[in-house]
Design an enzyme around this catalytic site. Structure first.
Site, PDB file in Angstrom:
ATOM      1  N   ASP A  70       0.888  -1.168   0.000  1.00 10.78           N
ATOM      2  CA  ASP A  70       0.000   0.000   0.000  1.00 10.78           C
ATOM      3  C   ASP A  70       0.924   1.217   0.000  1.00 10.78           C
ATOM      4  O   ASP A  70       1.736   1.377   0.900  1.00 10.78           O
ATOM      5  CB  ASP A  70      -0.890  -0.013   1.254  1.00 10.78           C
ATOM      6  N   LYS A  81       0.766  12.646 -16.220  1.00  9.77           N
ATOM      7  CA  LYS A  81      -0.234  13.700 -16.259  1.00  9.77           C
ATOM      8  C   LYS A  81      -1.568  13.145 -15.796  1.00  9.77           C
ATOM      9  O   LYS A  81      -1.755  11.936 -15.939  1.00  9.77           O
ATOM     10  CB  LYS A  81      -0.358  14.280 -17.674  1.00  9.77           C
ATOM     11  N   ASP A  87      -8.183  16.896 -19.398  1.00 10.55           N
ATOM     12  CA  ASP A  87      -7.553  15.625 -19.765  1.00 10.55           C
ATOM     13  C   ASP A  87      -6.689  15.765 -21.016  1.00 10.55           C
ATOM     14  O   ASP A  87      -5.636  15.130 -21.123  1.00 10.55           O
ATOM     15  CB  ASP A  87      -8.655  14.575 -20.004  1.00 10.55           C
ATOM     16  N   HIS A 100      -1.810  17.716 -23.815  1.00  6.89           N
ATOM     17  CA  HIS A 100      -1.406  17.383 -25.182  1.00  6.89           C
ATOM     18  C   HIS A 100      -1.615  18.533 -26.188  1.00  6.89           C
ATOM     19  O   HIS A 100      -0.727  18.850 -26.969  1.00  6.89           O
ATOM     20  CB  HIS A 100      -2.159  16.152 -25.683  1.00  6.89           C
ATOM     21  N   LYS A 105     -14.126  12.986 -27.603  1.00  8.29           N
ATOM     22  CA  LYS A 105     -14.332  11.533 -27.599  1.00  8.29           C
ATOM     23  C   LYS A 105     -15.534  11.229 -28.490  1.00  8.29           C
ATOM     24  O   LYS A 105     -16.422  12.053 -28.659  1.00  8.29           O
ATOM     25  CB  LYS A 105     -14.651  11.028 -26.186  1.00  8.29           C
ATOM     26  N   LYS A 124     -10.299   8.201 -35.268  1.00  9.61           N
ATOM     27  CA  LYS A 124      -9.124   8.627 -34.493  1.00  9.61           C
ATOM     28  C   LYS A 124      -8.219   9.370 -35.455  1.00  9.61           C
ATOM     29  O   LYS A 124      -7.756   8.802 -36.453  1.00  9.61           O
ATOM     30  CB  LYS A 124      -8.411   7.413 -33.912  1.00  9.61           C
TER      31      LYS A 124
HETATM   32  N1  LIG Z   1      -4.366   4.894 -18.607  1.00  6.95           N
HETATM   33  C1  LIG Z   1      -3.909   5.778 -19.492  1.00  6.95           C
HETATM   34  O1  LIG Z   1      -3.982   5.586 -20.728  1.00  6.95           O
HETATM   35  C2  LIG Z   1      -3.251   7.027 -19.029  1.00  6.95           C
HETATM   36  C3  LIG Z   1      -3.037   7.276 -17.693  1.00  6.95           C
HETATM   37  N2  LIG Z   1      -2.390   8.411 -17.289  1.00  6.95           N
HETATM   38  C4  LIG Z   1      -2.121   8.665 -15.876  1.00  6.95           C
HETATM   39  O2  LIG Z   1      -1.388   7.587 -15.328  1.00  6.95           O
HETATM   40  C5  LIG Z   1      -1.735   7.368 -13.986  1.00  6.95           C
HETATM   41  C6  LIG Z   1      -2.223   5.931 -13.823  1.00  6.95           C
HETATM   42  O3  LIG Z   1      -3.357   5.760 -14.664  1.00  6.95           O
HETATM   43  P1  LIG Z   1      -4.080   4.366 -14.872  1.00  6.95           P
HETATM   44  O4  LIG Z   1      -3.099   3.283 -14.988  1.00  6.95           O
HETATM   45  O5  LIG Z   1      -5.064   4.559 -15.928  1.00  6.95           O
HETATM   46  O6  LIG Z   1      -4.857   4.230 -13.494  1.00  6.95           O
HETATM   47  P2  LIG Z   1      -5.359   2.892 -12.786  1.00  6.95           P
HETATM   48  O7  LIG Z   1      -6.386   3.288 -11.800  1.00  6.95           O
HETATM   49  O8  LIG Z   1      -5.685   1.859 -13.798  1.00  6.95           O
HETATM   50  O9  LIG Z   1      -4.046   2.412 -12.033  1.00  6.95           O
HETATM   51  C7  LIG Z   1      -3.586   3.003 -10.850  1.00  6.95           C
HETATM   52  C8  LIG Z   1      -3.005   1.917 -10.011  1.00  6.95           C
HETATM   53  O10 LIG Z   1      -2.570   2.489  -8.785  1.00  6.95           O
HETATM   54  C9  LIG Z   1      -2.955   1.602  -7.749  1.00  6.95           C
HETATM   55  N3  LIG Z   1      -3.124   2.285  -6.466  1.00  6.95           N
HETATM   56  C10 LIG Z   1      -3.902   3.357  -6.190  1.00  6.95           C
HETATM   57  N4  LIG Z   1      -3.768   3.674  -4.899  1.00  6.95           N
HETATM   58  C11 LIG Z   1      -2.891   2.813  -4.357  1.00  6.95           C
HETATM   59  C12 LIG Z   1      -2.337   2.632  -3.068  1.00  6.95           C
HETATM   60  N5  LIG Z   1      -2.639   3.450  -2.046  1.00  6.95           N
HETATM   61  N6  LIG Z   1      -1.484   1.627  -2.876  1.00  6.95           N
HETATM   62  C13 LIG Z   1      -1.165   0.788  -3.883  1.00  6.95           C
HETATM   63  N7  LIG Z   1      -1.653   0.902  -5.128  1.00  6.95           N
HETATM   64  C14 LIG Z   1      -2.494   1.902  -5.352  1.00  6.95           C
HETATM   65  C15 LIG Z   1      -4.272   1.029  -8.192  1.00  6.95           C
HETATM   66  O11 LIG Z   1      -4.450  -0.181  -7.515  1.00  6.95           O
HETATM   67  P3  LIG Z   1      -5.892  -0.846  -7.360  1.00  6.95           P
HETATM   68  O12 LIG Z   1      -6.140  -1.442  -8.717  1.00  6.95           O
HETATM   69  O13 LIG Z   1      -5.669  -1.842  -6.292  1.00  6.95           O
HETATM   70  O14 LIG Z   1      -6.833   0.251  -6.982  1.00  6.95           O
HETATM   71  C16 LIG Z   1      -4.036   0.851  -9.687  1.00  6.95           C
HETATM   72  O15 LIG Z   1      -3.481  -0.405  -9.991  1.00  6.95           O
HETATM   73  C17 LIG Z   1      -2.805   8.405 -13.651  1.00  6.95           C
HETATM   74  O16 LIG Z   1      -2.179   9.533 -13.090  1.00  6.95           O
HETATM   75  C18 LIG Z   1      -3.384   8.748 -15.019  1.00  6.95           C
HETATM   76  O17 LIG Z   1      -3.942  10.027 -15.042  1.00  6.95           O
HETATM   77  C19 LIG Z   1      -1.924   9.317 -18.206  1.00  6.95           C
HETATM   78  C20 LIG Z   1      -2.105   9.123 -19.554  1.00  6.95           C
HETATM   79  C21 LIG Z   1      -2.812   7.996 -20.083  1.00  6.95           C
HETATM   80  O1  LIG Z   2      -3.697  11.197 -22.018  1.00  5.74           O
HETATM   81  C1  LIG Z   2      -4.662  10.744 -22.594  1.00  5.74           C
HETATM   82  O2  LIG Z   2      -4.522  10.400 -23.905  1.00  5.74           O
HETATM   83  C2  LIG Z   2      -5.420   9.489 -24.510  1.00  5.74           C
HETATM   84  C3  LIG Z   2      -5.216   9.642 -26.019  1.00  5.74           C
HETATM   85  O3  LIG Z   2      -3.903   9.288 -26.340  1.00  5.74           O
HETATM   86  P1  LIG Z   2      -3.519   8.728 -27.792  1.00  5.74           P
HETATM   87  O4  LIG Z   2      -2.059   8.520 -27.723  1.00  5.74           O
HETATM   88  O5  LIG Z   2      -4.316   7.458 -27.966  1.00  5.74           O
HETATM   89  O6  LIG Z   2      -3.931   9.768 -28.771  1.00  5.74           O
HETATM   90  C4  LIG Z   2      -6.853   9.769 -24.102  1.00  5.74           C
HETATM   91  O7  LIG Z   2      -7.713   8.771 -24.618  1.00  5.74           O
HETATM   92  C5  LIG Z   2      -6.959   9.790 -22.596  1.00  5.74           C
HETATM   93  O8  LIG Z   2      -8.287  10.158 -22.216  1.00  5.74           O
HETATM   94  C6  LIG Z   2      -5.986  10.796 -22.001  1.00  5.74           C
HETATM   95  O9  LIG Z   2      -5.966  10.656 -20.590  1.00  5.74           O
END
Ligand SMILES: NC(=O)C1=CN([C@@H]2O[C@H](COP(=O)(O)OP(=O)(O)OC[C@H]3O[C@@H](n4cnc5c(N)ncnc54)[C@H](OP(=O)(O)O)[C@@H]3O)[C@@H](O)[C@H]2O)C=CC1
Ligand SMILES: O=C1O[C@H](COP(=O)(O)O)[C@@H](O)[C@H](O)[C@H]1O
Length: 490
Positions: free
Chosen positions: A92, A146, A233, A238, A338, A343
Site C-alpha cells: 500500500d 499527467k 484531460d 497534449h 471523444k 481517431k
Molecule cells: N491509462 C492511461 O492511458 C493514461 C493514464 N495516465 C495517468 O497515469 C496514472 C495511472 O493511470 P491508470 O493506470 O489509468 O490508473 P489505474 O487506476 O488503472 O491504475 C492506478 C493503479 O494504482 C494503484 N493504487 C492506487 N492507490 C494505491 C495505493 N494506495 N497503494 C497501492 N496501489 C495503489 C491502483 O491499484 P488498485 O487497482 O488496487 O486500486 C491501480 O493499480 C494516472 O495519473 C493517469 O492520469 C496518463 C495518460 C494515459
Molecule cells: O492522455 C490521454 O490520452 C489518450 C489519447 O492518447 P492517444 O495517444 O491514444 O492519442 C486519451 O484517450 C486519454 O483520455 C488521455 O488521458
C-alpha cells in the site's frame, strides 16, 4: 532508436497492475529490451496493492505481452529474459513502514528510476515514503504522469510535495504526446528546414488548426474522466504542447531548458479567455447515443458507472490567440473530443494567399497553400500547392495538389516506436527535453482554469452531439464566423 545506455537501471514501477502500466509501460519496456537497449543488469520492481506472488504476476505479464505486442515482434527468448528482470511486491503506497523493503531490493550501483503510474494525489506520499525508507538519492530519476493536479492550485501542491524530496533536474513530467515520433518531427520540420522557418509567422500564415479526435468513448474510466473532462484531460496537456511546438520561437539548441524556455513564452502569451469571449471562442460538448465504427454506442450519461446528470465535457473547441509579435492576429483553432467519427490527430497550417491574385476569380478560394501534418494515424505530411490544370482547353485554370510524404512508404524500413518507448528510453539516458518543467504545467493550468471558471459562471451546460459526429454544430459555427471551415481532406 539510439545507443543503449550501459548503466543498468533499477526501475520501481508504482501502480504496476493499472491500465497504463499493463497497456503501455510493460510493452514499451519489453520493446526496449528487444532492441537491446536495456543494460544486462537492469531490473524492474512492480509495485501494486493486490496480494500476488511473483509467479502469478509474471504469468499475467507474459500473457499481457502476448496480447499487446504485435505477433511479429514477439520473441519468446526476449519475453523470458524480460520477465526474468521483473519482481513483484505487494504494497500500500501510503504505508511508510513498508518502504524500507524497497531499499533492500535495490542494487545501489544501478541508476534508480521511480515511475509513479498512480493517481497524482499519491505522488507526494510516495516521494516522502521513499525518502523515509532511504530510497532516495540525488541521482534518482522520478517519472510522474499527467495530469499534475486538477487545477493550478492543486498542481502547485503536487509540485511542492515532489520538490521537497527531489530537485527539478530529477523530475520527468510525462506528456506522452511528446514521445510520439511525429510530434518530435515538428521540431525537425520547423527548425531543420529553412524553407518553413522564413514563412512561419503572421506575415505568411492566416490561421492554424489542431484537431485531436478520438473515436473511443470513456473506456471504463468514467470515475477519473468525469472529474477531469476533455479540457483538463487533453487540452491542458497534449493540445497545448502541440500548440507550443508550432508557435514557439527557435530554441538556441536542443537542450531541455532551451526548448522549455521557448514553450513557456508561448504559454505566457496565450490570450486570456474572458467572460465576454468564452461564449464565442470556446465550445464544449457532451456526446449522446450514436454510432461508432458502424455500431450503436451509448451516450456519455449512459456509460457504465455514469452519474446521469453530469455536465462534464467530452468535446472542446477553442479559438486561441497569442499576444505576441510573431502570431498577432493568427487564430489557433483547436478541437478535441471523444466519440468523434475517427481517431485522427492533425495540424493544418493555412498560409496566406499571394499578395496579388491574377487567376480565375472563381478559383480564388483555392489560393492559399496548406501544410497538413498528420500526427496519427497515417503519419506524414502534405504540402498543398497550386499548379496549372493540364490540357490545351484548360487555359490557366488552377488545381491544388499535394507534395506528399507518408512516413510508412518513404521510410518503410523504420519501425515507429511507441511514445512510451521513446520516453522511457530518455529517462534512462537522463535527458529531460521531452518532459515538462514545472512552470510549463503551471502556465497551462492558469489558462485552462480561467476557461473553466468562466464556464461555471456562465452556467451553460455542454452542447450535445451524437456519437460518431464531429462535435456540436456550435464548433462549426465558431470557425465559420471567421469565414473559415475545419479542414476536410477531399
Ligand atoms: N491509462 C492511461 O492511458 C493514461 C493514464 N495516465 C495517468 O497515469 C496514472 C495511472 O493511470 P491508470 O493506470 O489509468 O490508473 P489505474 O487506476 O488503472 O491504475 C492506478 C493503479 O494504482 C494503484 N493504487 C492506487 N492507490 C494505491 C495505493 N494506495 N497503494 C497501492 N496501489 C495503489 C491502483 O491499484 P488498485 O487497482 O488496487 O486500486 C491501480 O493499480 C494516472 O495519473 C493517469 O492520469 C496518463 C495518460 C494515459
Ligand atoms: O492522455 C490521454 O490520452 C489518450 C489519447 O492518447 P492517444 O495517444 O491514444 O492519442 C486519451 O484517450 C486519454 O483520455 C488521455 O488521458
Amino acid at each position: 532508436m539510439a545507443d543503449r545506455t550501459d548503466t543498468p537501471c533499477d526501475l520501481m514501477l508504482f501502480g504496476a497492475l493499472g491500465d497504463l502500466a499493463m497497456r503501455k509501460l510493460f510493452p514499451a519496456l519489453y520493446q526496449l529490451d528487444r532492441a537491446g537497449l536495456l543494460a544486462d543488469n537492469s531490473r524492474i520492481l512492480a509495485l501494486a496493492r493486490r496480494p500476488l506472488t511473483i509467479d502469478p504476476f509474471r504469468q499475467q505479464l507474459a500473457e499481457n505481452l502476448r496480447t499487446l505486442v504485435p505477433e511479429a515482434e514477439q520473441n519468446p527468448e526476449v519475453i523470458d529474459r524480460f520477465i526474468g528482470r521483473v519482481d513483484y511486491l505487494q504494497l500500500d503506497f501510503a504505508e511508510e513502514s513498508r518502504f524500507e523493503s524497497l531499499n533492500e531490493w535495490r542494487n545501489h550501483d544501478n541508476q534508480l528510476i521511480v515511475y509513479m503510474a498512480t493517481p497524482p494525489g499519491l505522488y507526494g506520499v510516495i516521494a516522502r515514503n521513499l525518502k523515509a525508507g532511504n530510497c532516495c538519492t540525488d541521482r534518482t530519476r522520478v517519472v510522474v504522469e499527467k495530469p499534475i493536479g486538477h487545477d493550478l492550485e492543486s498542481s502547485r501542491v503536487v509540485n511542492d510535495e515532489l520538490g521537497e524530496v527531489y530537485q527539478e533536474t530529477q523530475l520527468f513530467r510525462m506528456d506522452h504526446y511528446l514521445g510520439k515520433e511525429t510530434v518530435q518531427n515538428l521540431i525537425a520540420l520547423r527548425f531543420a528546414n529553412n524553407l518553413f522557418a522564413s514563412q512561419w509567422d503572421q506575415n505568411h500564415i492566416s490561421h492554424v488548426e489542431i484537431t485531436v479526435a478520438e473515436s473511443v468513448g470513456i473506456e471504463g474510466r468514467w470515475g477519473y474522466f468525469d472529474r477531469a473532462g476533455q479540457l483538463r484531460d487533453m487540452v491542458q496537456s497534449h493540445l497545448l504542447q502541440l500548440l507550443c511546438l508550432i508557435a514557439m520561437d527557435p530554441p538556441s539548441d536542443l537542450s531541455p531548458d532551451s526548448i522549455r524556455d521557448e514553450k513557456v513564452k508561448v504559454l505566457k502569451a496565450l490570450k486570456t479567455v474572458n467572460p465576454d469571449s468564452v461564449g464565442q471562442n470556446v465550445v464544449r460538448g457532451q456526446y449522446t447515443a450514436g454510432t461508432s465504427e458502424g455500431k450503436p454506442v451509448p451516450g456519455y450519461l449512459e456509460e457504465e458507472g455514469a452519474n446521469r446528470s453530469s455536465e462534464t465535457e467530452t468535446f472542446v473547441a477553442i479559438k486561441a490567440e497569442l499576444d505576441n509579435w510573431r502570431w498577432a492576429g493568427v487564430p489557433f483553432y483547436i478541437r478535441t473530443g471523444k466519440r468523434l467519427p475517427e481517431k485522427l490527430s492533425q495540424i493544418i497550417i493555412h498560409f496566406k494567399p499571394a499578395p496579388h491574385y491574377i487567376f480565375d476569380p472563381d478559383q480564388k478560394h483555392l489560393a492559399n497553400n496548406k501544410l497538413i501534418i498528420r500526427l496519427q494515424p497515417d503519419e506524414g505530411m502534405a504540402l498543398k500547392i497550386l499548379t496549372k490544370e493540364q490540357g490545351l482547353d484548360k487555359g490557366m485554370r488552377l488545381r491544388q495538389g499535394p507534395l506528399e510524404l507518408t512516413f510508412s512508404e518513404t521510410f518503410s524500413e523504420d519501425r515507429t516506436p511507441d511514445a512510451y518507448e521513446r520516453l522511457l528510453w530518455e529517462v534512462m539516458r537522463g535527458n529531460q527535453y521531452l518532459f515538462l518543467r514545472r512552470d510549463e504545467v503551471e502556465y497551462a493550468w492558469r489558462w485552462v482554469d480561467r476557461i473553466i471558471r468562466n464556464w461555471h459562471d456562465s452556467g451553460e451546460p455542454p452542447k450535445r452531439y451524437a456519437a460518431g459526429t464531429w462535435g456540436p454544430v456550435a464548433s462549426i459555427a465558431m470557425i465559420t464566423r471567421d469565414g473559415r471551415s475545419w479542414y476536410e481532406d477531399v
